[in-house]
Design a protein around this motif. Structure first.
Motif, PDB file in Angstrom:
ATOM      1  N   SER A 128      -5.860  14.035  -2.021  1.00 21.35           N
ATOM      2  CA  SER A 128      -5.271  13.042  -1.118  1.00 21.35           C
ATOM      3  C   SER A 128      -3.815  12.779  -1.469  1.00 21.35           C
ATOM      4  N   ASN A 129      -3.129  12.172  -0.523  1.00 24.64           N
ATOM      5  CA  ASN A 129      -1.731  11.776  -0.707  1.00 24.64           C
ATOM      6  C   ASN A 129      -1.507  10.466   0.041  1.00 24.64           C
ATOM      7  N   SER A 130      -0.661   9.609  -0.522  1.00 21.98           N
ATOM      8  CA  SER A 130      -0.365   8.352   0.170  1.00 21.98           C
ATOM      9  C   SER A 130       0.218   8.656   1.540  1.00 21.98           C
ATOM     10  N   PHE A 131      -0.143   7.830   2.525  1.00 20.38           N
ATOM     11  CA  PHE A 131       0.207   8.129   3.908  1.00 20.38           C
ATOM     12  C   PHE A 131       0.711   6.890   4.641  1.00 20.38           C
ATOM     13  N   GLY A 132       1.423   6.055   3.894  1.00 22.79           N
ATOM     14  CA  GLY A 132       2.072   4.916   4.529  1.00 22.79           C
ATOM     15  C   GLY A 132       1.191   3.685   4.654  1.00 22.79           C
ATOM     16  N   ARG A 133       1.746   2.735   5.343  1.00 20.94           N
ATOM     17  CA  ARG A 133       1.121   1.421   5.465  1.00 20.94           C
ATOM     18  C   ARG A 133       1.110   1.002   6.923  1.00 20.94           C
ATOM     19  N   LEU A 134       0.016   0.400   7.304  1.00 17.67           N
ATOM     20  CA  LEU A 134      -0.179  -0.036   8.686  1.00 17.67           C
ATOM     21  C   LEU A 134      -0.423  -1.536   8.687  1.00 17.67           C
ATOM     22  N   GLN A 144       7.505  -4.180   8.125  1.00 18.25           N
ATOM     23  CA  GLN A 144       6.989  -3.572   6.904  1.00 18.25           C
ATOM     24  C   GLN A 144       6.051  -2.397   7.194  1.00 18.25           C
ATOM     25  N   SER A 145       5.633  -2.255   8.424  1.00 21.57           N
ATOM     26  CA  SER A 145       4.696  -1.185   8.782  1.00 21.57           C
ATOM     27  C   SER A 145       5.419   0.155   8.885  1.00 21.57           C
ATOM     28  N   ASP A 146       4.748   1.213   8.428  1.00 22.62           N
ATOM     29  CA  ASP A 146       5.320   2.568   8.542  1.00 22.62           C
ATOM     30  C   ASP A 146       4.969   3.225   9.869  1.00 22.62           C
ATOM     31  N   TRP A 147       3.890   2.770  10.489  1.00 25.43           N
ATOM     32  CA  TRP A 147       3.324   3.474  11.640  1.00 25.43           C
ATOM     33  C   TRP A 147       3.200   2.584  12.875  1.00 25.43           C
ATOM     34  N   PRO A 161      -7.465  16.472  15.239  1.00 26.12           N
ATOM     35  CA  PRO A 161      -6.723  15.223  15.418  1.00 26.12           C
ATOM     36  C   PRO A 161      -6.944  14.256  14.267  1.00 26.12           C
ATOM     37  N   ILE A 162      -5.935  13.441  13.993  1.00 28.17           N
ATOM     38  CA  ILE A 162      -6.094  12.290  13.105  1.00 28.17           C
ATOM     39  C   ILE A 162      -5.651  11.043  13.866  1.00 28.17           C
ATOM     40  N   LEU A 163      -6.219   9.918  13.502  1.00 24.18           N
ATOM     41  CA  LEU A 163      -5.883   8.642  14.129  1.00 24.18           C
ATOM     42  C   LEU A 163      -5.286   7.736  13.062  1.00 24.18           C
ATOM     43  N   ILE A 164      -4.100   7.192  13.339  1.00 26.42           N
ATOM     44  CA  ILE A 164      -3.438   6.297  12.394  1.00 26.42           C
ATOM     45  C   ILE A 164      -4.076   4.918  12.534  1.00 26.42           C
ATOM     46  N   ALA A 165      -5.131   4.717  11.783  1.00 24.03           N
ATOM     47  CA  ALA A 165      -5.900   3.475  11.837  1.00 24.03           C
ATOM     48  C   ALA A 165      -6.800   3.415  10.612  1.00 24.03           C
ATOM     49  N   THR A 166      -7.370   2.266  10.347  1.00 24.14           N
ATOM     50  CA  THR A 166      -8.334   2.150   9.269  1.00 24.14           C
ATOM     51  C   THR A 166      -9.586   2.956   9.598  1.00 24.14           C
ATOM     52  N   ASP A 167     -10.214   3.500   8.580  1.00 21.00           N
ATOM     53  CA  ASP A 167     -11.466   4.229   8.814  1.00 21.00           C
ATOM     54  C   ASP A 167     -12.685   3.348   8.553  1.00 21.00           C
TER      55      ASP A 167
END
Length: 202
Positions: A123-129, A150-153, A178-184
């Motif tokens: 894994s790799n850090s992928f920002g903050r939402l 403060q949000s990256d996305w 596909p990926i979705l920029i959201a909490t899983d």
């Protein structure tokens, strides 16, 4: 060759043996080909990518990008790529921001995962939402104004990721998912929090 020659050819026992031998060889070749193809399709790396929640709070959710090998053979030279215009559209911070650069490095030409064993993930850090506040209320407007930068996305952005990788024999694979920029932790925007147990109840 006349009709009589054909009849003589098929009446010959030696010719029938030759035809049977040729047919057997052809069937054996087809069987080997399909067996090999079936083995190759079954025993191979299968690399996937997804967004996962690292931490979640009432202000923001931190995200990880996880690459996993669900196949039964190792995957080599794994490379992720994405449409650069769509990625730029989804990111909120300035191009020189360190958090943004960390996200973009996941898809750079220099970033290659050398090997991922079967069943392994990385894994790799992928920002903050940041949490999306209800701006119809005064409190929601104040919180949105305070934390939005403060949000990256952009929330709930979908990106199509291309994954290229190889098996041990050097055969190349290319998949898109596909990926979705959201909490899983949920798929429709809501989930139950874990109950808080006080020390007095223990």
């Amino acid at each position: 060759m006349t009709l009589n020659h054909f009849i003589e050819f098929f009446n010959s026992a030696d010719h029938w043996k030759t035809l049977i031998a040729i047919g057997s060889f052809f069937i054996s070749g087809c069987s080997f080909f399909f067996s090999r193809k079936s083995w190759s399709d079954t025993y191979r790396p299968i690399v996937t990518v997804r967004v996962a929640t690292q931490t979640s709070g009432n202000i923001a959710t931190t995200l990880n990008l996880i690459v996993e090998n669900f196949g039964n053979r190792p995957a080599l030279n794994i490379k992720l790529s994405v449409d650069s215009n769509k990625l730029k559209s989804a990111l909120l911070k300035n191009p020189d921001d360190s958090d943004r650069k960390a996200i973009e490095r996941c898809f750079s030409d220099e970033t290659i995962i050398p090997m991922l064993a079967n069943g392994q993930s990385i894994s790799n850090s992928f920002g903050r939402l940041n949490v999306q506040y209800d701006t119809s209320t005064l409190a929601g407007k104040l919180n949105d104004h305070k934390y939005r930068k403060q949000s990256d996305w952009k929330a709930n952005t979908r990106l199509d990721i291309t994954i290229k990788y190889e098996n041990l024999e050097g055969k190349s694979y290319k998949d898109k998912m596909p990926i979705l920029i959201a909490t899983d932790q949920c798929f429709a925007g809501s989930f139950w929090n874990e109950p808080i147990t006080s020390s007095a109840q223990l």
